[in-house]
Design a protein around this motif. Structure first.
Motif, PDB file in Angstrom:
ATOM      1  N   ALA A 108      62.438  38.418 -11.438  1.00 31.24           N
ATOM      2  CA  ALA A 108      62.069  39.779 -11.326  1.00 31.24           C
ATOM      3  C   ALA A 108      61.705  39.711  -9.853  1.00 31.24           C
ATOM      4  O   ALA A 108      62.098  41.004  -9.249  1.00 31.24           O
ATOM      5  CB  ALA A 108      60.610  39.751 -12.093  1.00 31.24           C
ATOM      6  N   LEU A 111      65.445  40.769  -8.282  1.00 34.55           N
ATOM      7  CA  LEU A 111      65.746  42.113  -8.594  1.00 34.55           C
ATOM      8  C   LEU A 111      65.171  43.346  -7.863  1.00 34.55           C
ATOM      9  O   LEU A 111      65.715  44.371  -7.588  1.00 34.55           O
ATOM     10  CB  LEU A 111      65.731  42.597 -10.129  1.00 34.55           C
ATOM     11  N   THR A 112      63.921  42.812  -7.573  1.00 26.28           N
ATOM     12  CA  THR A 112      62.999  44.068  -6.704  1.00 26.28           C
ATOM     13  C   THR A 112      62.946  43.792  -5.202  1.00 26.28           C
ATOM     14  O   THR A 112      62.873  44.732  -4.575  1.00 26.28           O
ATOM     15  CB  THR A 112      61.654  43.872  -7.329  1.00 26.28           C
ATOM     16  N   ARG A 120      72.005  45.463  -8.592  1.00 25.27           N
ATOM     17  CA  ARG A 120      70.653  45.464  -9.407  1.00 25.27           C
ATOM     18  C   ARG A 120      70.866  45.940 -10.898  1.00 25.27           C
ATOM     19  O   ARG A 120      70.358  45.205 -11.634  1.00 25.27           O
ATOM     20  CB  ARG A 120      69.908  46.279  -8.456  1.00 25.27           C
ATOM     21  N   ALA A 124      70.199  43.489 -14.112  1.00 24.06           N
ATOM     22  CA  ALA A 124      69.127  43.714 -14.920  1.00 24.06           C
ATOM     23  C   ALA A 124      69.595  43.949 -16.369  1.00 24.06           C
ATOM     24  O   ALA A 124      69.065  43.461 -17.496  1.00 24.06           O
ATOM     25  CB  ALA A 124      68.440  44.713 -14.613  1.00 24.06           C
ATOM     26  N   ALA A 198      60.592  38.795 -17.843  1.00 29.53           N
ATOM     27  CA  ALA A 198      61.309  39.187 -16.703  1.00 29.53           C
ATOM     28  C   ALA A 198      61.434  40.663 -16.657  1.00 29.53           C
ATOM     29  O   ALA A 198      61.375  41.247 -15.266  1.00 29.53           O
ATOM     30  CB  ALA A 198      62.804  38.414 -16.585  1.00 29.53           C
ATOM     31  N   SER A 199      61.758  41.541 -17.932  1.00 25.00           N
ATOM     32  CA  SER A 199      61.827  42.866 -17.656  1.00 25.00           C
ATOM     33  C   SER A 199      60.464  43.512 -17.533  1.00 25.00           C
ATOM     34  O   SER A 199      60.479  44.386 -16.740  1.00 25.00           O
ATOM     35  CB  SER A 199      62.414  43.378 -19.207  1.00 25.00           C
ATOM     36  N   THR A 201      57.973  42.184 -15.995  1.00 26.81           N
ATOM     37  CA  THR A 201      57.277  41.915 -14.454  1.00 26.81           C
ATOM     38  C   THR A 201      58.119  42.677 -13.546  1.00 26.81           C
ATOM     39  O   THR A 201      57.369  43.340 -12.654  1.00 26.81           O
ATOM     40  CB  THR A 201      57.698  40.428 -13.995  1.00 26.81           C
ATOM     41  N   ARG A 202      59.674  42.999 -13.785  1.00 24.24           N
ATOM     42  CA  ARG A 202      60.281  43.561 -12.875  1.00 24.24           C
ATOM     43  C   ARG A 202      59.856  45.218 -12.823  1.00 24.24           C
ATOM     44  O   ARG A 202      59.654  45.721 -11.943  1.00 24.24           O
ATOM     45  CB  ARG A 202      61.770  43.642 -13.380  1.00 24.24           C
ATOM     46  N   ASP A 203      59.432  45.687 -14.106  1.00 24.88           N
ATOM     47  CA  ASP A 203      59.179  46.969 -13.990  1.00 24.88           C
ATOM     48  C   ASP A 203      57.894  47.282 -13.413  1.00 24.88           C
ATOM     49  O   ASP A 203      57.628  48.154 -12.667  1.00 24.88           O
ATOM     50  CB  ASP A 203      58.998  47.500 -15.628  1.00 24.88           C
ATOM     51  N   ASP A 206      58.299  47.089  -9.664  1.00 23.82           N
ATOM     52  CA  ASP A 206      58.864  48.517  -9.101  1.00 23.82           C
ATOM     53  C   ASP A 206      57.854  49.636  -9.089  1.00 23.82           C
ATOM     54  O   ASP A 206      58.267  50.368  -8.283  1.00 23.82           O
ATOM     55  CB  ASP A 206      59.983  48.744 -10.158  1.00 23.82           C
TER      56      ASP A 206
END
Length: 325
Positions: A108, A111-112, A120, A124, A198-199, A201-203, A206
């Motif tokens: 995460a 990617l951010t 990216r 993702a 991970a998805s 946390t990444r959102d 962001d």
């Protein structure tokens, strides 16, 4: 009042009918359907729990509290205990968190914060594709590909290295280095929960306002300091929720764990040795179970429900504490 009268008069002169008060029928219908949907979920949940308790009652009545503390599972003598399955479930899930959460958090952050813009989206999407792989595929890959490699390059060398050492020699020693065991199940579960944690946390990272990050960079903070003191505190509630979601997935996973945990009904201090979980034991024996054995399996399902319920309570408490902080 004068303005309203003038607007009505103008509407009549222009040939447009004045707006009438909205009907309450549609609003009441919407409220009733929403209430019925929520009530239906609660009824289904109560029905599931009630049927499980009803099926498990003979086992609870026969063994009592000893069902939780006994390690016996003998179909011939009808002696059943849940302790090895409970410990195996918790151990495999905790190992999955210990392995999977740092990897998910690293993905995460990359990617951010660090990933180039052109890479990216492909990265993702690749991570999210892991969530679409069926669990039985993970189990087959773990049994036929990962387990032999794990036995050859990890279990055998580590067992030879730590043999005879206190504590470490017990935890990391494999009596039969076959590749399957509690740690193998934990690794497979970690791979399975990574895309979910991970998805989310990444959102959440962001959605943190850019001005906060830019302000931190503007006063000379490094990337680590921005992540540690800006991003994590802002997204702490969502991160806790993502971790608990991964824990729930790890606790209830069945097919993948059944393939790689070894399905041995015994207690062992070594994470390399085979074990069993509640879900794997139910999957292995439910089709042929009858009588007290079937009730014991239903009792295991009831215990898994209770464990998941306590995990949910802990998640709520952690989220509330994070919001207060």
């Amino acid at each position: 009042m004068t303005a309203l009268t003038q607007s009505v008069a103008l509407a009549r002169e222009s040939g447009v009918a004045p707006r009438t008060a909205p009907s309450k029928t549609g609003d009441r219908l919407f409220q009733g359907l929403s209430y019925a949907s929520a009530l239906l979920v609660l009824l289904v949940l109560a029905g599931i729990l009630g049927s499980i308790i009803y099926g498990a009652w003979p086992a609870f009545a026969e063994f009592g509290f000893g069902f939780l503390t006994s390690s016996a599972w003998n179909i011939g003598t009808e002696q059943f205990g849940a302790l090895p399955a409970i410990i195996g479930t918790v151990a495999a899930a905790l190992l999955a968190l210990v392995i999977g959460v740092p990897i998910s958090f690293g993905i995460a952050i990359y990617l951010t914060q660090l990933c180039p813009g052109w890479a990216r989206k492909p990265v993702a999407m690749t991570i999210e594709l892991l969530a679409s792989v069926p669990s039985i595929i993970y189990g087959m890959w773990g049994l036929f590909v990962f387990a032999p490699l794990f036995a050859r390059f990890v279990q055998v060398p580590v067992s030879n290295l730590v043999e005879g050492m206190p504590i470490v020699g017990t935890i990391l020693y494999a009596r039969i280095p076959s590749g399957v065991g509690v740690l193998t199940a934990g690794i497979i579960l970690a791979i399975m929960i990574v895309p979910f944690v991970a998805s989310i946390t990444r959102d959440m990272l962001d959605q943190i306002p850019t001005v906060l990050r830019e302000s931190a960079y503007g006063i000379g903070c490094t990337t680590w300091e921005v992540v540690r003191h800006v991003l994590v505190p802002q997204a702490s509630v969502s991160i806790i929720g993502a971790i608990m979601l991964g824990l729930g997935r790890a606790l209830g996973e069945t097919m993948a764990v059944t393939f790689v945990i070894g399905n041995a009904n015994r207690l062992s201090a070594s994470i390399f040795d085979p074990g069993s979980t509640i879900a794997s034991r139910i999957a292995n024996e439910f089709n042929e179970a009858d009588g007290l054995q079937l009730s014991s399996l239903m009792a295991l399902g009831c215990l898994l429900f209770i464990i998941t319920f306590f995990v949910l309570i802990i998640a709520r408490l952690l989220v509330r504490r994070a919001k207060v902080a």
